[in-house]
Write a protein that holds these residues in place. Structure first.
Motif, PDB file in Angstrom:
ATOM      1  N   LYS A   1     -71.513 -16.135 -20.141  1.00  0.00           N
ATOM      2  CA  LYS A   1     -70.689 -17.042 -19.546  1.00  0.00           C
ATOM      3  C   LYS A   1     -69.777 -17.778 -20.323  1.00  0.00           C
ATOM      4  O   LYS A   1     -69.894 -17.487 -21.613  1.00  0.00           O
ATOM      5  CB  LYS A   1     -71.635 -18.311 -18.905  1.00  0.00           C
ATOM      6  CG  LYS A   1     -72.591 -17.831 -17.866  1.00  0.00           C
ATOM      7  CD  LYS A   1     -73.638 -19.100 -17.532  1.00  0.00           C
ATOM      8  CE  LYS A   1     -74.413 -18.502 -16.593  1.00  0.00           C
ATOM      9  NZ  LYS A   1     -75.061 -19.800 -16.097  1.00  0.00           N
ATOM     10  N   MET A   2     -68.441 -18.202 -19.932  1.00  0.00           N
ATOM     11  CA  MET A   2     -67.295 -18.677 -20.936  1.00  0.00           C
ATOM     12  C   MET A   2     -67.079 -20.035 -20.062  1.00  0.00           C
ATOM     13  O   MET A   2     -66.903 -20.100 -19.011  1.00  0.00           O
ATOM     14  CB  MET A   2     -66.239 -17.669 -20.809  1.00  0.00           C
ATOM     15  CG  MET A   2     -64.986 -18.113 -21.745  1.00  0.00           C
ATOM     16  SD  MET A   2     -63.563 -16.909 -21.719  1.00  0.00           S
ATOM     17  CE  MET A   2     -62.679 -17.409 -22.893  1.00  0.00           C
ATOM     18  N   LEU A   3     -66.792 -20.892 -21.130  1.00  0.00           N
ATOM     19  CA  LEU A   3     -66.302 -22.042 -20.750  1.00  0.00           C
ATOM     20  C   LEU A   3     -65.085 -22.448 -21.055  1.00  0.00           C
ATOM     21  O   LEU A   3     -64.554 -22.148 -22.124  1.00  0.00           O
ATOM     22  CB  LEU A   3     -67.238 -23.484 -21.128  1.00  0.00           C
ATOM     23  CG  LEU A   3     -68.542 -23.304 -20.825  1.00  0.00           C
ATOM     24  CD1 LEU A   3     -69.422 -24.556 -21.590  1.00  0.00           C
ATOM     25  CD2 LEU A   3     -68.817 -23.454 -19.316  1.00  0.00           C
ATOM     26  N   LEU A   4     -64.092 -22.913 -20.255  1.00  0.00           N
ATOM     27  CA  LEU A   4     -62.459 -23.089 -20.576  1.00  0.00           C
ATOM     28  C   LEU A   4     -62.343 -24.783 -20.396  1.00  0.00           C
ATOM     29  O   LEU A   4     -62.486 -25.126 -19.370  1.00  0.00           O
ATOM     30  CB  LEU A   4     -61.489 -22.555 -19.809  1.00  0.00           C
ATOM     31  CG  LEU A   4     -61.594 -20.894 -20.234  1.00  0.00           C
ATOM     32  CD1 LEU A   4     -60.493 -20.257 -19.132  1.00  0.00           C
ATOM     33  CD2 LEU A   4     -61.019 -20.637 -21.592  1.00  0.00           C
ATOM     34  N   PRO A   5     -61.653 -24.941 -21.531  1.00  0.00           N
ATOM     35  CA  PRO A   5     -61.371 -26.827 -21.170  1.00  0.00           C
ATOM     36  C   PRO A   5     -60.019 -26.767 -20.400  1.00  0.00           C
ATOM     37  O   PRO A   5     -59.133 -25.846 -20.278  1.00  0.00           O
ATOM     38  CB  PRO A   5     -61.034 -27.262 -22.680  1.00  0.00           C
ATOM     39  CG  PRO A   5     -60.641 -26.017 -23.406  1.00  0.00           C
ATOM     40  CD  PRO A   5     -61.372 -24.852 -22.816  1.00  0.00           C
ATOM     41  N   VAL A   6     -60.344 -27.931 -19.563  1.00  0.00           N
ATOM     42  CA  VAL A   6     -59.045 -28.190 -18.594  1.00  0.00           C
ATOM     43  C   VAL A   6     -57.869 -28.779 -19.190  1.00  0.00           C
ATOM     44  O   VAL A   6     -58.026 -29.655 -20.214  1.00  0.00           O
ATOM     45  CB  VAL A   6     -59.289 -29.011 -17.321  1.00  0.00           C
ATOM     46  CG1 VAL A   6     -57.920 -29.447 -16.577  1.00  0.00           C
ATOM     47  CG2 VAL A   6     -60.272 -28.298 -16.397  1.00  0.00           C
TER      48      VAL A   6
END
Length: 400
Positions: free
Chosen positions: A275-280
């Motif tokens: 999984k990858m998390l991207l900041p808005v």
């Protein structure tokens, strides 16, 4: 070398050299079209700017036809047969001699080299209430380059666009194209095309056993993720009591935008824990529409870049006689490599001729690989905020 004459546009050219005129590479300088090069390499691509060419002649004997002097900085054109491929400048000329030989190596780049290397200088560094096409045309005009849109590319209104003092025109245009969701790349006439991904399709373009001499297919999961989730970064206030064991679910609920998640089924089905998390990004993103497009772009791009076909074609032209062109969707049939009847995008072309003959090296990827990254206009650049902060806004009661 024998001399003949031909024409490109309204200019009469003296041809120096012999060979198959349809597939002969030539350098046109000051009305002289020079052929007979022993080695040729012409590189064109969607992400290649400027387009470039390298030409080598190992036995240079201009006195046998017409005297030709090629100088660095000369305006020139690269042609294949009568078709222009690059319009630009001679960048470098290397001359070499030994006891029994004399050679010349000429490097050429399209006119866009001045956009890539030169600072973006316009009358004002802030452009207001213009569409993307108009901004790009203004930037390109600094190098004497015109811009031609395809299928309405660039028809996106931008309220405020600021040019960074130290950036090149190419860097500024790249940012505008992200806002407009389109590609920009060189044209054979030295100008720029503005276009969506994959403007035309060639059926039966490349086929094993017909025009493909060699091919390599890459399929990879490197850099890909089962899911990519957008999150809000900032100060988080958790409301659960100290004894609560539900901090994790509350943190997730407070930091992820609604439905801003994209999946790559090729990875999800085999390694769902990746999984990858991207900041808005900060800014005006109503309903997290940008966040949703951003994570989908990230997933698509990573998939597209992981799938590549590199092949060598035996001709510089397709079955209709037209030169191969970047940003064209081509049908590929490589049964031996498990790629049969797929339609992928031509990303890069290298037209080359050497001792081994005439070949075209072609790089293809799924169209998703070339889709421009979406970008959100910085905060305070939308129309509502402009009205609030404008000097023309209505005064507050009491004249404040």
């Amino acid at each position: 070398m024998a001399g003949t004459t031909s024409s490109v546009g309204n200019e009469t050219l003296v041809v120096v050299g012999t060979g198959n005129i349809q597939n002969e590479a030539a350098l046109a300088v000051r009305g002289v079209k020079i052929t007979g090069w022993t080695e040729v390499q012409i590189r064109c691509g969607v992400e290649t700017m400027p387009w470039s060419a390298d030409l080598i002649a190992t036995e240079w004997q201009p006195d046998r036809a017409t005297e030709v002097t090629i100088n660095e900085g000369d305006a020139c054109q690269i042609l294949i047969g009568s078709d222009p491929v690059i319009t630009g400048y001679v960048i470098t000329v290397d001359r070499e001699m030994t006891l029994d030989s004399h050679s010349v190596h000429v490097a050429v780049a399209s006119k866009s080299i001045d956009l890539v290397e030169s600072a973006a200088e316009i009358a004002t560094y802030q452009l207001n209430s213009m569409n993307a096409l108009a901004i790009i045309r203004k930037l390109a005009a600094t190098a004497g380059i015109s811009v031609y849109p395809v299928n309405g590319a660039g028809n996106v209104d931008i309220q405020i666009f600021s040019i960074i003092l130290s950036e090149t025109a190419h860097e500024a245009i790249e940012r505008v194209c992200r806002l407009a969701n389109c590609l920009f790349y060189d044209r054979p006439d030295g100008n720029i095309t503005l276009a969506p991904v994959g403007t035309t399709v060639i059926q039966g373009a490349f086929a094993q056993g017909r025009n493909v001499e060699a091919a390599r297919v890459r399929a990879s999961q490197a850099g890909r993720f089962a899911s990519i989730q957008a999150i809000i970064q900032g100060t988080i206030f958790l409301t659960q009591p100290p004894t609560s064991s539900d901090y994790v679910s509350e943190f997730v609920a407070k930091t992820k935008p609604v439905n801003a998640i994209a999946y790559d089924q090729g990875v999800t089905n085999t390694r769902p824990w990746r999984k990858m998390l991207l900041p808005v990004e900060g800014g005006d993103d109503a309903n997290y529409d940008y966040a949703k497009r951003r994570v989908q772009w990230e997933s698509n791009r990573r998939y597209g870049r992981s799938q590549v076909i590199e092949l060598t074609c035996d001709s510089w032209r397709d079955s209709s006689g037209a030169l191969w062109s970047p940003n064209t969707v081509a049908q590929v049939s490589l049964k031996a490599l498990k790629r049969d009847g797929i339609e992928w995008l031509i990303v890069e072309l290298v037209f080359r001729r050497d001792e081994g003959g005439t070949h075209c090296d072609v790089t293809l990827m799924p169209p998703q690989a070339m889709t421009p990254e979406p970008i959100l206009l910085p905060l305070m650049q939308n129309e509502a905020n402009r009205a609030i902060t404008s000097n023309d806004a209505a005064p507050l009661p009491g004249g404040r």
